[in-house]
Design a protein around this motif. Structure first.
Motif, PDB file in Angstrom:
ATOM      1  N   UNK A 143       3.333  -6.801  -3.145  1.00 21.81           N
ATOM      2  CA  UNK A 143       3.290  -5.349  -3.002  1.00 21.81           C
ATOM      3  C   UNK A 143       1.969  -4.878  -2.404  1.00 21.81           C
ATOM      4  N   UNK A 144       0.863  -5.500  -2.787  1.00 24.76           N
ATOM      5  CA  UNK A 144      -0.449  -5.096  -2.263  1.00 24.76           C
ATOM      6  C   UNK A 144      -0.525  -5.362  -0.766  1.00 24.76           C
ATOM      7  N   UNK A 145      -0.118  -6.555  -0.346  1.00 25.97           N
ATOM      8  CA  UNK A 145      -0.138  -6.899   1.073  1.00 25.97           C
ATOM      9  C   UNK A 145       0.813  -5.998   1.863  1.00 25.97           C
ATOM     10  N   UNK A 146       1.945  -5.682   1.246  1.00 29.91           N
ATOM     11  CA  UNK A 146       2.917  -4.823   1.889  1.00 29.91           C
ATOM     12  C   UNK A 146       2.322  -3.447   2.169  1.00 29.91           C
ATOM     13  N   UNK A 147       1.626  -2.881   1.179  1.00 30.35           N
ATOM     14  CA  UNK A 147       1.030  -1.551   1.335  1.00 30.35           C
ATOM     15  C   UNK A 147      -0.072  -1.568   2.388  1.00 30.35           C
ATOM     16  N   UNK A 148      -0.892  -2.610   2.400  1.00 32.53           N
ATOM     17  CA  UNK A 148      -1.966  -2.724   3.404  1.00 32.53           C
ATOM     18  C   UNK A 148      -1.358  -2.828   4.797  1.00 32.53           C
ATOM     19  N   UNK A 170      -0.058  -0.668  10.150  1.00 28.92           N
ATOM     20  CA  UNK A 170       0.983  -0.517  11.165  1.00 28.92           C
ATOM     21  C   UNK A 170       1.297   0.958  11.419  1.00 28.92           C
ATOM     22  N   UNK A 171       1.288   1.769  10.374  1.00 27.89           N
ATOM     23  CA  UNK A 171       1.550   3.205  10.540  1.00 27.89           C
ATOM     24  C   UNK A 171       0.481   3.843  11.403  1.00 27.89           C
ATOM     25  N   UNK A 172      -0.787   3.511  11.126  1.00 27.68           N
ATOM     26  CA  UNK A 172      -1.887   4.056  11.924  1.00 27.68           C
ATOM     27  C   UNK A 172      -1.749   3.625  13.382  1.00 27.68           C
ATOM     28  N   UNK A 173      -1.382   2.372  13.592  1.00 27.79           N
ATOM     29  CA  UNK A 173      -1.201   1.884  14.955  1.00 27.79           C
ATOM     30  C   UNK A 173      -0.049   2.584  15.661  1.00 27.79           C
ATOM     31  N   UNK A 174       1.042   2.827  14.925  1.00 29.95           N
ATOM     32  CA  UNK A 174       2.203   3.512  15.490  1.00 29.95           C
ATOM     33  C   UNK A 174       1.837   4.937  15.903  1.00 29.95           C
TER      34      UNK A 174
END
Length: 185
Positions: A20-25, A30-34
């Motif tokens: 879950x931690x890696x998923x959130x990071x 990825x959101x910022x990059x998008x």
């Protein structure tokens, strides 16, 4: 002196992450990059873009819109808004005005409803007074409509509360004055 050999950038397999931690990071990066790529696409090509992203685990909703998210969503939904020109500032002003106009129209409709209810209440009270020659409590109950009966009930309850309050005040005065009359032995 030993040189550290780094693994550098590694390819990430396209499977859902379990941690879950890696998923959130990963989601945040990825959101910022998008969003950055969407902004670049707007800048370079003039494309109008709206992105809505729901984070994993329902931790939030993130949105990006350029030039204005509200204007583009309204256009997408077919509200027949004019095509925006390329002046971002004017588009934002138009979007804010439209939002303000919608809000004012909603308030206006609410106020019209309240005004109509007050007019109906006033007419109802005039009708009651007219039938009873100004003495609304003497009006025949059978001739009153539901609204008039409800108003009469509310008026009677208010009157009852006032009488009870006055009675309590009088009782306090009487009990206070009688205690001063009784002699102390």
């Amino acid at each position: 002196m030993t040189t550290r050999i780094s693994k550098g950038r590694q390819r990430v397999d396209m499977v859902k992450m379990k941690n879950a931690r890696n998923l959130q990071v990963m989601f945040s990066k990825r959101r910022a990059g998008l969003f950055k790529k969407a902004s670049e696409l707007y800048t370079l090509c003039g494309a109008e873009i709206v992105i809505v992203v729901f984070s994993p685990g329902d931790k939030g909703v993130f949105s990006f819109g350029h030039p204005s998210m509200n204007t583009l969503v309204e256009r997408f939904l077919g509200r027949n808004l004019p095509l925006p020109n390329n002046d971002v500032h004017n588009q934002q002003i138009v979007a804010h005005r439209e939002a303000d106009i919608r809000e004012l129209n909603t308030k206006l409709m609410n106020l019209k409803g309240v005004l109509q209810m007050d007019k109906n209440r006033r007419e109802s009270l005039r009708e009651i007074r007219k039938r009873a020659n100004g003495l609304w409590w003497e009006s025949p109950m059978e001739e009153l409509n539901l609204f008039q009966l409800q108003h009469l009930k509310k008026a009677l309850e208010t009157l009852k509360q006032k009488v009870e309050k006055e009675t309590q005040m009088v009782n306090k005065r009487v009990s206070g004055s009688t205690s001063s009359i009784v002699p102390n032995y």
